[in-house]
Design an enzyme around this catalytic site. Structure first.
Site, mmCIF file in Angstrom:
data_model
loop_
_atom_site.group_PDB
_atom_site.id
_atom_site.type_symbol
_atom_site.label_atom_id
_atom_site.label_comp_id
_atom_site.label_asym_id
_atom_site.label_seq_id
_atom_site.Cartn_x
_atom_site.Cartn_y
_atom_site.Cartn_z
ATOM 1 N N ASN A 219 -34.432 -23.865 -86.685
ATOM 2 C CA ASN A 219 -35.516 -24.712 -86.157
ATOM 3 C C ASN A 219 -36.796 -24.413 -86.926
ATOM 4 O OD1 ASN A 219 -36.970 -22.462 -84.756
ATOM 5 N ND2 ASN A 219 -34.990 -22.304 -83.746
ATOM 6 N N ASP A 290 -29.785 -22.667 -80.381
ATOM 7 C CA ASP A 290 -29.024 -22.845 -79.141
ATOM 8 C C ASP A 290 -27.514 -22.777 -79.328
ATOM 9 O OD1 ASP A 290 -31.221 -23.211 -77.364
ATOM 10 O OD2 ASP A 290 -31.593 -25.115 -78.365
ATOM 11 N N LYS A 300 -18.033 -22.484 -99.209
ATOM 12 C CA LYS A 300 -18.832 -23.700 -98.978
ATOM 13 C C LYS A 300 -17.927 -24.916 -98.772
ATOM 14 C CE LYS A 300 -22.332 -26.619 -101.032
ATOM 15 N NZ LYS A 300 -22.944 -27.072 -102.256
ATOM 16 N N PRO A 318 -25.796 -17.248 -76.028
ATOM 17 C CA PRO A 318 -26.222 -16.802 -74.684
ATOM 18 C C PRO A 318 -27.747 -16.780 -74.581
ATOM 19 C CG PRO A 318 -25.256 -14.978 -75.940
ATOM 20 C CD PRO A 318 -25.071 -16.214 -76.761
ATOM 21 N N ASP A 319 -28.259 -16.904 -73.365
ATOM 22 C CA ASP A 319 -29.707 -16.861 -73.154
ATOM 23 C C ASP A 319 -30.164 -15.393 -73.214
ATOM 24 O OD1 ASP A 319 -32.315 -16.866 -72.036
ATOM 25 O OD2 ASP A 319 -31.887 -18.842 -71.193
ATOM 26 N N PHE A 337 -41.415 -17.863 -73.258
ATOM 27 C CA PHE A 337 -42.089 -19.063 -73.769
ATOM 28 C C PHE A 337 -41.193 -20.254 -73.484
ATOM 29 C CE2 PHE A 337 -45.826 -17.822 -76.271
ATOM 30 C CZ PHE A 337 -45.707 -16.445 -76.198
ATOM 31 N N LYS A 351 -37.668 -24.264 -65.724
ATOM 32 C CA LYS A 351 -37.227 -23.238 -66.675
ATOM 33 C C LYS A 351 -37.660 -21.851 -66.203
ATOM 34 C CE LYS A 351 -36.981 -24.769 -71.143
ATOM 35 N NZ LYS A 351 -37.436 -25.045 -72.515
ATOM 36 N N LYS A 355 -35.199 -18.704 -65.578
ATOM 37 C CA LYS A 355 -35.204 -17.535 -66.465
ATOM 38 C C LYS A 355 -35.523 -16.237 -65.715
ATOM 39 C CE LYS A 355 -35.050 -19.991 -70.500
ATOM 40 N NZ LYS A 355 -34.310 -19.761 -71.725
HETATM 41 N N1 CTP Z 1 -34.397 -18.114 -75.249
HETATM 42 C C1 CTP Z 1 -33.504 -17.071 -75.326
HETATM 43 N N2 CTP Z 1 -32.212 -17.302 -75.713
HETATM 44 C C2 CTP Z 1 -31.801 -18.546 -76.006
HETATM 45 C C3 CTP Z 1 -32.716 -19.637 -75.923
HETATM 46 C C4 CTP Z 1 -34.019 -19.372 -75.543
HETATM 47 O O1 CTP Z 1 -33.868 -15.938 -75.052
HETATM 48 N N3 CTP Z 1 -30.554 -18.739 -76.369
HETATM 49 C C5 CTP Z 1 -35.762 -17.815 -74.792
HETATM 50 C C6 CTP Z 1 -36.876 -18.162 -75.750
HETATM 51 O O2 CTP Z 1 -37.197 -17.053 -76.559
HETATM 52 C C7 CTP Z 1 -38.021 -18.514 -74.819
HETATM 53 C C8 CTP Z 1 -37.329 -19.089 -73.608
HETATM 54 O O3 CTP Z 1 -35.993 -18.609 -73.656
HETATM 55 O O4 CTP Z 1 -38.740 -17.363 -74.415
HETATM 56 C C9 CTP Z 1 -37.325 -20.585 -73.555
HETATM 57 O O5 CTP Z 1 -36.800 -21.131 -74.720
HETATM 58 P P1 CTP Z 1 -36.661 -22.720 -74.920
HETATM 59 O O6 CTP Z 1 -36.110 -22.981 -76.284
HETATM 60 O O7 CTP Z 1 -37.935 -23.381 -74.526
HETATM 61 O O8 CTP Z 1 -35.639 -23.099 -73.796
HETATM 62 P P2 CTP Z 1 -34.085 -23.110 -73.705
HETATM 63 O O9 CTP Z 1 -33.688 -22.088 -72.706
HETATM 64 O O10 CTP Z 1 -33.447 -23.008 -75.056
HETATM 65 O O11 CTP Z 1 -33.847 -24.546 -73.076
HETATM 66 P P3 CTP Z 1 -33.960 -26.038 -73.748
HETATM 67 O O12 CTP Z 1 -33.690 -25.864 -75.232
HETATM 68 O O13 CTP Z 1 -32.915 -26.812 -73.040
HETATM 69 O O14 CTP Z 1 -35.352 -26.540 -73.473
#
Ligand code: CTP
Length: 425
Positions: A219, A290, A300, A318-319, A337, A351, A355
């Site tokens: 990203n 994600d 390749k 994973p989150d 964030f 969110k 979280k």
């Molecule tokens: N985050 C994380 N692990 C992931 C995705 C996000 O720890 N796999 C954390 C980011 O560092 C940030 C927060 O979760 O502090 C929110 O990230 P964001 O990209 O806004 O949200 P997502 O949970 O990815 O949800 P979406 O993309 O559906 O908005």
């Protein structure tokens, strides 16, 4: 960033340059300050006069550059050191030599530079530079330690590297870009050291999930917000671990931080797990990708096979933030964030609840002057008990300081309440 959002614009900066070879870097700093709208005046110590041109500094600062001989001019109506000291809104003392440090700490007002410094009531950013043996010498250590307790001084430790004497070691002056950042920080947040004795773990930048050796899912995050948060905390006295993906910020901004570079989300996850236990607080500013390929390809792919490869074999990452929240010790405060497009607040609230962190800063990524790579930002800060407030638009360093103050408050809320000790019967 608009010039009215630049903390340096219109500020009176007195640059005091003492005798270390790092003085040759100061003309560029002076030039950068002037370009950012600061009003600059320079003073050279007698040794610095031999190392850097007063004419160059006068030209770059658009003002006379003061040298030792000026102190005793019969043309001055008031003592020059008093006039300069009263003019300054903020002082950049760089490089700070062992001798000028000793003069300052011991109150010796026997040069234009030291008498100006002693007479000045403005805050001072002090950036030493010297040979590593001199930096380690007991007299210098003692003088530097003494300075740590002075309220209107922001001490900027020198870094390590190749020195002009050919030694490799401590004593290298902070890079010019870091001097500018620290000066801006001083104007925004003063010399406060409220994070002293605390350890902050910050994640920043994007992660990169490889498809094959030539392609990846990632990203546009540059890591700017997370790195500024880390550096602001360090300037406020914290020890900072920075776990970061591939960054697009000035490398000088990483000086003084414990850096842990990673590429993938899996690497970021294991670095965070390893460092979490020592942290008093965590700021999760990384833009974690994600999805990732279950098994990245080692050769390749031809482009004809790409469409199919993008459809299959991907899994959710994973989150990491949710994992940190689950594993945290009770006193650890966590800031997350949220990158949002369209309507920010409603989605951010959901969110935040999902979280489970103490604070969440939600910012739009589809407006100019906010989000990925921008110098400024704005958004909603959500906190405990339904608290929410809008912050900005403001520079990302100013925002970093606001978030650190909120995080320090969250840390205080989580601190264990001391159990009263029963009195002796
Ligand atoms: N985050 C994380 N692990 C992931 C995705 C996000 O720890 N796999 C954390 C980011 O560092 C940030 C927060 O979760 O502090 C929110 O990230 P964001 O990209 O806004 O949200 P997502 O949970 O990815 O949800 P979406 O993309 O559906 O908005």
């Amino acid at each position: 960033m608009r010039s009215e959002e630049d903390a340096l614009a219109g500020r009176r900066v007195l640059v005091l340059i003492s005798g270390s070879i790092a003085a040759v870097k100061l003309p560029l700093v002076v030039s950068a300050l002037v370009q950012r709208g600061a009003l600059v005046r320079c003073v050279l110590s007698p040794s610095a006069e031999r190392l850097v041109s007063a004419v160059a500094l006068a030209s770059l600062s658009r003002a006379p550059c003061h040298v030792e001989a000026d102190q005793w001019s019969h043309r001055a109506a008031r003592p020059l050191h008093i006039e300069l000291a009263e003019w300054a809104e903020v002082v950049l003392l760089a490089p700070l030599s062992a001798t000028s440090l000793a003069r300052w700490v011991h109150g010796l007002a026997d040069t234009l530079l030291s008498s100006t410094l002693i007479a000045c009531e403005a805050p001072v950013l002090a950036a030493p530079a010297m040979n590593s043996a001199m930096w380690a010498a007991p007299a210098v250590r003692r003088n530097w330690r003494e300075l740590q307790g002075w309220e209107r001084v922001l001490p900027l430790e020198p870094g390590s590297g190749l020195l002009a004497c050919d030694r490799v070691g401590d004593g290298r002056m902070a890079a010019p870009e870091l001097l500018l950042l620290a000066l801006e920080s001083l104007l925004l947040a003063g010399c406060r050291r409220d994070w002293r004795g605390r350890r902050l773990l910050v994640s920043a930048g994007p992660t990169r999930e490889p498809l094959d050796p030539a392609r990846c899912l990632t990203n546009p995050s540059t890591g700017r917000m997370g790195v500024l948060l880390a550096q602001a905390a360090r300037l406020r006295g914290a020890t900072v671990d920075l776990v970061h993906g591939p960054l697009a910020v000035d490398p000088a901004w990483l000086e003084g931080l414990q850096g842990h570079p990673v590429v993938t989300a899996a690497e970021m996850e294991s670095a965070l797990e390893r460092l979490q236990g020592d942290a008093d607080a965590i700021a999760m500013a990384a833009a974690v990708a994600d999805h990732r390929r279950r098994t990245p390809l080692t050769t390749k792919l031809p482009k004809q096979a790409l469409a199919e490869a993008l459809r299959s074999e991907w899994e959710a990452v994973p989150d990491l933030l949710a994992g940190l929240v689950q594993r945290r010790p009770p006193a650890q405060a966590i800031l997350g964030f949220a990158a949002q497009s369209g309507e920010v607040l409603q989605e951010a609230r959901a969110k935040f609840a999902r979280k489970g962190c103490d604070l969440l800063f939600a910012n739009p990524i589809d407006r100019s002057g906010a989000g990925f790579g921008a110098a400024s930002n704005e958004g909603w800060l959500l906190g405990p008990g339904e608290r929410q407030r809008h912050v900005g638009p403001t520079g990302k360093l100013a925002l970093a300081h606001e978030l650190l103050t909120a995080l320090a408050e969250a840390m205080a809320l989580r601190a264990p309440v001391p159990v009263p000790v029963p009195a002796d019967p």
